[in-house]
Each structure stands twice: as C-alpha cells, then as structure tokens.
Scaffold this motif. Structure first.
Motif, PDB file in Angstrom:
ATOM      1  N   ILE A  12     -13.429  22.681 -24.200  1.00 25.52           N
ATOM      2  CA  ILE A  12     -14.373  23.502 -23.453  1.00 25.52           C
ATOM      3  C   ILE A  12     -13.895  23.734 -22.026  1.00 25.52           C
ATOM      4  O   ILE A  12     -14.549  24.417 -21.245  1.00 25.52           O
ATOM      5  CB  ILE A  12     -15.789  22.885 -23.448  1.00 25.52           C
ATOM      6  CG1 ILE A  12     -15.759  21.450 -22.912  1.00 25.52           C
ATOM      7  CG2 ILE A  12     -16.407  22.926 -24.824  1.00 25.52           C
ATOM      8  CD1 ILE A  12     -17.138  20.800 -22.861  1.00 25.52           C
ATOM      9  N   GLY A  13     -12.741  23.181 -21.698  1.00 22.45           N
ATOM     10  CA  GLY A  13     -12.172  23.395 -20.376  1.00 22.45           C
ATOM     11  C   GLY A  13     -11.018  22.452 -20.142  1.00 22.45           C
ATOM     12  O   GLY A  13     -10.711  21.583 -20.967  1.00 22.45           O
ATOM     13  N   ARG A  14     -10.325  22.646 -19.015  1.00 23.23           N
ATOM     14  CA  ARG A  14      -9.255  21.742 -18.610  1.00 23.23           C
ATOM     15  C   ARG A  14      -9.149  21.777 -17.099  1.00 23.23           C
ATOM     16  O   ARG A  14      -9.585  22.729 -16.449  1.00 23.23           O
ATOM     17  CB  ARG A  14      -7.932  22.084 -19.283  1.00 23.23           C
ATOM     18  CG  ARG A  14      -7.377  23.457 -18.979  1.00 23.23           C
ATOM     19  CD  ARG A  14      -6.037  23.643 -19.675  1.00 23.23           C
ATOM     20  NE  ARG A  14      -6.138  23.594 -21.128  1.00 23.23           N
ATOM     21  CZ  ARG A  14      -5.105  23.396 -21.956  1.00 23.23           C
ATOM     22  NH1 ARG A  14      -3.880  23.201 -21.450  1.00 23.23           N
ATOM     23  NH2 ARG A  14      -5.274  23.377 -23.246  1.00 23.23           N
ATOM     24  N   LEU A  15      -8.584  20.698 -16.546  1.00 19.00           N
ATOM     25  CA  LEU A  15      -8.432  20.580 -15.103  1.00 19.00           C
ATOM     26  C   LEU A  15      -7.010  20.958 -14.722  1.00 19.00           C
ATOM     27  O   LEU A  15      -6.046  20.494 -15.336  1.00 19.00           O
ATOM     28  CB  LEU A  15      -8.746  19.154 -14.658  1.00 19.00           C
ATOM     29  CG  LEU A  15     -10.126  18.618 -15.064  1.00 19.00           C
ATOM     30  CD1 LEU A  15     -10.316  17.190 -14.558  1.00 19.00           C
ATOM     31  CD2 LEU A  15     -11.241  19.513 -14.534  1.00 19.00           C
ATOM     32  N   GLU A  16      -6.894  21.807 -13.703  1.00 19.34           N
ATOM     33  CA  GLU A  16      -5.603  22.358 -13.323  1.00 19.34           C
ATOM     34  C   GLU A  16      -5.069  21.698 -12.054  1.00 19.34           C
ATOM     35  O   GLU A  16      -5.792  21.055 -11.300  1.00 19.34           O
ATOM     36  CB  GLU A  16      -5.736  23.869 -13.098  1.00 19.34           C
ATOM     37  CG  GLU A  16      -6.313  24.642 -14.280  1.00 19.34           C
ATOM     38  CD  GLU A  16      -5.361  24.742 -15.462  1.00 19.34           C
ATOM     39  OE1 GLU A  16      -4.164  24.372 -15.284  1.00 19.34           O
ATOM     40  OE2 GLU A  16      -5.786  25.173 -16.547  1.00 19.34           O
ATOM     41  N   GLY A  17      -3.746  21.908 -11.833  1.00 16.94           N
ATOM     42  CA  GLY A  17      -3.115  21.479 -10.591  1.00 16.94           C
ATOM     43  C   GLY A  17      -2.666  20.036 -10.567  1.00 16.94           C
ATOM     44  O   GLY A  17      -2.359  19.498  -9.501  1.00 16.94           O
ATOM     45  N   LEU A  18      -2.594  19.385 -11.729  1.00 18.62           N
ATOM     46  CA  LEU A  18      -2.200  17.985 -11.805  1.00 18.62           C
ATOM     47  C   LEU A  18      -0.784  17.860 -12.354  1.00 18.62           C
ATOM     48  O   LEU A  18      -0.329  18.712 -13.125  1.00 18.62           O
ATOM     49  CB  LEU A  18      -3.173  17.214 -12.698  1.00 18.62           C
ATOM     50  CG  LEU A  18      -4.643  17.249 -12.229  1.00 18.62           C
ATOM     51  CD1 LEU A  18      -5.575  16.873 -13.365  1.00 18.62           C
ATOM     52  CD2 LEU A  18      -4.835  16.313 -11.045  1.00 18.62           C
ATOM     53  N   VAL A  19      -0.088  16.791 -11.968  1.00 21.49           N
ATOM     54  CA  VAL A  19       1.292  16.594 -12.413  1.00 21.49           C
ATOM     55  C   VAL A  19       1.369  15.511 -13.485  1.00 21.49           C
ATOM     56  O   VAL A  19       1.870  15.740 -14.582  1.00 21.49           O
ATOM     57  CB  VAL A  19       2.204  16.234 -11.225  1.00 21.49           C
ATOM     58  CG1 VAL A  19       3.632  15.991 -11.713  1.00 21.49           C
ATOM     59  CG2 VAL A  19       2.184  17.344 -10.186  1.00 21.49           C
ATOM     60  N   ARG A  20       0.882  14.326 -13.169  1.00 21.12           N
ATOM     61  CA  ARG A  20       0.922  13.212 -14.124  1.00 21.12           C
ATOM     62  C   ARG A  20      -0.425  12.497 -14.116  1.00 21.12           C
ATOM     63  O   ARG A  20      -0.567  11.385 -13.583  1.00 21.12           O
ATOM     64  CB  ARG A  20       2.065  12.253 -13.778  1.00 21.12           C
ATOM     65  CG  ARG A  20       2.397  11.267 -14.888  1.00 21.12           C
ATOM     66  CD  ARG A  20       3.661  10.475 -14.587  1.00 21.12           C
ATOM     67  NE  ARG A  20       3.963   9.516 -15.645  1.00 21.12           N
ATOM     68  CZ  ARG A  20       4.581   9.790 -16.779  1.00 21.12           C
ATOM     69  NH1 ARG A  20       4.963  11.034 -17.002  1.00 21.12           N
ATOM     70  NH2 ARG A  20       4.813   8.870 -17.687  1.00 21.12           N
ATOM     71  N   PRO A  21      -1.442  13.117 -14.701  1.00 22.24           N
ATOM     72  CA  PRO A  21      -2.779  12.514 -14.691  1.00 22.24           C
ATOM     73  C   PRO A  21      -2.841  11.279 -15.572  1.00 22.24           C
ATOM     74  O   PRO A  21      -2.267  11.239 -16.654  1.00 22.24           O
ATOM     75  CB  PRO A  21      -3.659  13.640 -15.249  1.00 22.24           C
ATOM     76  CG  PRO A  21      -2.736  14.457 -16.102  1.00 22.24           C
ATOM     77  CD  PRO A  21      -1.399  14.395 -15.416  1.00 22.24           C
ATOM     78  N   SER A  22      -3.545  10.259 -15.084  1.00 24.48           N
ATOM     79  CA  SER A  22      -3.653   9.011 -15.847  1.00 24.48           C
ATOM     80  C   SER A  22      -5.109   8.567 -15.940  1.00 24.48           C
ATOM     81  O   SER A  22      -5.857   9.038 -16.785  1.00 24.48           O
ATOM     82  CB  SER A  22      -2.748   7.935 -15.239  1.00 24.48           C
ATOM     83  OG  SER A  22      -2.943   7.823 -13.843  1.00 24.48           O
TER      84      SER A  22
END
Length: 337
Positions: free
Chosen positions: A154-164
């Motif tokens: 239903i969506g995604r978060l943008e602008g991240l490199v290596r999310p943990s």
C-alpha cells in the motif's frame, strides 16, 4: 486454477485452532528464572517456538492442500528470525531473513499467515501499526514496504540507502527507520513524507555510527542501538539527545554488538547484546538492573540473537536467530528488574 486458489485462500483465512496461550515449555517441576536463587526472581522463561506447530496451531485439510498447491511445505518453520514486533491483538510478527517474508502468529485465532513480496531479498526489520498494517525493511534491496494485512503493498518509504530497524509511534502516527549506511534515523508521517532526520556519523552525543535498531516509548522518546559506538542513544520527541546507555566492553551490562531493543510500560530498556548472547536490562535513567540469557542452544540461551519486542503484558520476545526460534520471557508481576 486461479479461481480455485482464491477460493481455497478465502476458506483458509477463516480457519484456525482458536485462542492459543503461551505455555511454559520447561520440564515439569523446573522453573527457569533470573536472577538465580537465592535472589528473588524477576524474569522467568515462558516458551520457545520455531513454528505454528510448537504453539499448538492446527491446520485444516484445505489449508494443507493450499500449501501443497503453492509449492510450500506444511511446517512453516522459522529459518533465521530477525526483527520482531507484537500487536495489541495478540499477533506476533517475525521477519524471517532466510525465507524472505514475515510470519504472523495470531494467538487469538490460533493461525499462522505469511506476508511476502516479490522485491524482498533479505528483510530484517518489522513494525506494526494500530490498524494492523505492517512496515518491512530490507537493507539488501534498499526498501521499506508498507503492507496491508494480506501482504499487498500500500506504499513504500523513499530516500533510504540501507534501512534496518523500524519502530512505529502510534500516538504521533510516525514510522522511524534506521538507515545504517547513512548513520541516521529517519521519521516519516503516514503519507510517507520525511518529518525529521536524527544523527549523522560520529562519536559525540547525538551522532551515530552504524546504528541498527530503534524503539520509541509513549513519551515519544527514541532509543537507538548505536552499534559501532557500542551504546544505546536516547533522543527526545524532537530529536535532541537526552542520554546514552551502556559502554564498550565485555563486562556485565557492556556492549560489543547491541542489537534489538524494546521497552516496557515502566520504561525499562531491554537490549540484545548480540555477541555475548544476553539481554541487558536498564532502568529509565539508563542504570543497569540485570542481564539474562547466555550463549547456547538450550531454552533460555541464545545463538546470535537479534530482534526484541515487549508486549502490553510485559512479555519479552527475543528472536534467537541461529537457533531458528522465538523465545518468550515474562517480567514477573510486581517485579522490578
């Protein structure tokens, strides 16, 4: 065939064993507690499970048939559990890195579900919202997905490199994401817009060095496993540094590899020490209270433990990754570690 699968899935969604309680799996007459006698016990071991069968979940014939048609086994055992989250509705969400999905153990209905997405490669973080939607992070794919209860995006978060690591703040409707590569914690609103960024690489208070996990309390304070600074850093709701917890070393309460982090209703801070395979417990002021666990394969011990979550009943869930199981502990009634 597609219509048949859909019909089976709908029937399977209604199947379950009924409410399941987490019961002690220690041998009769044996109680596993910390600290050990003669000190008064404060934490006790409750249960260990590696799949639905260990919880007493029963699968219907149609459910087993659906698994066969989909080419999946009937066991649904954990491979390498990593992140873990608990919902107020007695659901336990476990990210399985090796199986590339999220197990959902529904204790109220006695059923297991899988949340999967084609883009997941090595997911490690999970957070659940009060509406039952789920955020999943994958540092290898470089994505954070927002999934509904059926696993649809239903969506995604943008602008991240290596999310943990992930944590959801229901009071402020924010999702906190640790970006290990950028040495920061990024908060997003419900629409996926960036609200704030905390950290930046460094060793001073307020800076981070390869952080991994995050938790948030009812006051909006943010607790970050600042892994390569060998500490937990605490920030207020505005992102200002408040205090640090722990120090580098191999002594009791010290850190070599701080990982999963969780909070109870009294703001006790529970932190997995991944190298020495213990959970360190601190009070709200950051003072060490006790440790429990230890390296091993027996119940009550860990092998490269990773995630941790605490539910509203003060049950402590630990993702015991290389033992392929979740271990459950209970802060005993009236006990203060």
């Amino acid at each position: 065939m597609a219509l048949v699968l859909l019909a089976l899935a709908l029937v399977d969604a209604c199947a379950g064993a009924g409410a399941v309680r987490l019961e002690s799996t220690t041998p009769p007459g044996r109680s596993l507690v910390w600290p050990t006698p003669p000190d008064p016990p404060r934490i006790r071991f409750v249960a260990s499970f590696s799949g639905p069968r260990d919880l007493g979940f029963r699968r219907s014939f149609l459910s087993r048939l659906l698994a066969f048609v989909r080419g999946r086994g009937d066991d649904n055992r954990l491979g390498h559990p990593h992140g873990i989250a608990v919902g107020a509705d007695e659901k336990i969400y476990v990210v399985d890195s090796s199986e590339r999905g999220v197990h959902v153990f529904d204790l109220l209905r006695g059923r297991h579900r899988w949340l999967r997405h084609d883009e997941l490669r090595q997911p490690i973080g999970v957070a659940v919202t009060p509406l039952g939607t789920v955020y999943v992070s994958d540092p290898v794919a470089g994505i954070v997905l927002h999934l509904d209860e059926d696993g649809d995006e239903i969506g995604r978060l943008e602008g991240l490199v290596r999310p943990s690591g992930l944590a959801f703040d229901g009071d402020r409707n924010r999702i906190y994401v640790v970006d290990t590569e950028l040495h920061s914690v990024v908060s997003f609103d419900s629409a996926g817009a960036v609200v704030a960024t905390i950290g930046g690489r460094g060793e001073t208070d307020g800076s981070l060095n390869y952080p991994t996990n995050v938790a948030v309390d009812r006051e909006g304070w943010i607790y970050v496993s600042d892994s390569m600074n060998f500490r937990v850093q605490v920030f207020d709701a505005d992102g200002a540094p408040v205090m640090t917890i722990g120090s580098h070393g191999d002594g009791v309460g010290q850190f070599a590899r701080p990982k999963g982090i969780g909070l109870d209703r009294r703001r006790h801070v529970f932190v997995v020490e991944g190298l020495y395979d213990v959970v360190n417990v601190f009070d709200a002021a950051g003072r060490l209270l006790m440790s429990f666990g230890g390296p091993g394969t027996e119940v009550g011990t860990f092998w490269l433990a990773s995630g941790l979550a605490v539910d509203q009943r003060n049950r402590i869930f630990v993702a015991d990754s290389y033992n392929g199981r979740i271990q459950v502990f209970q802060l005993m009634d009236g006990a203060d570690p």
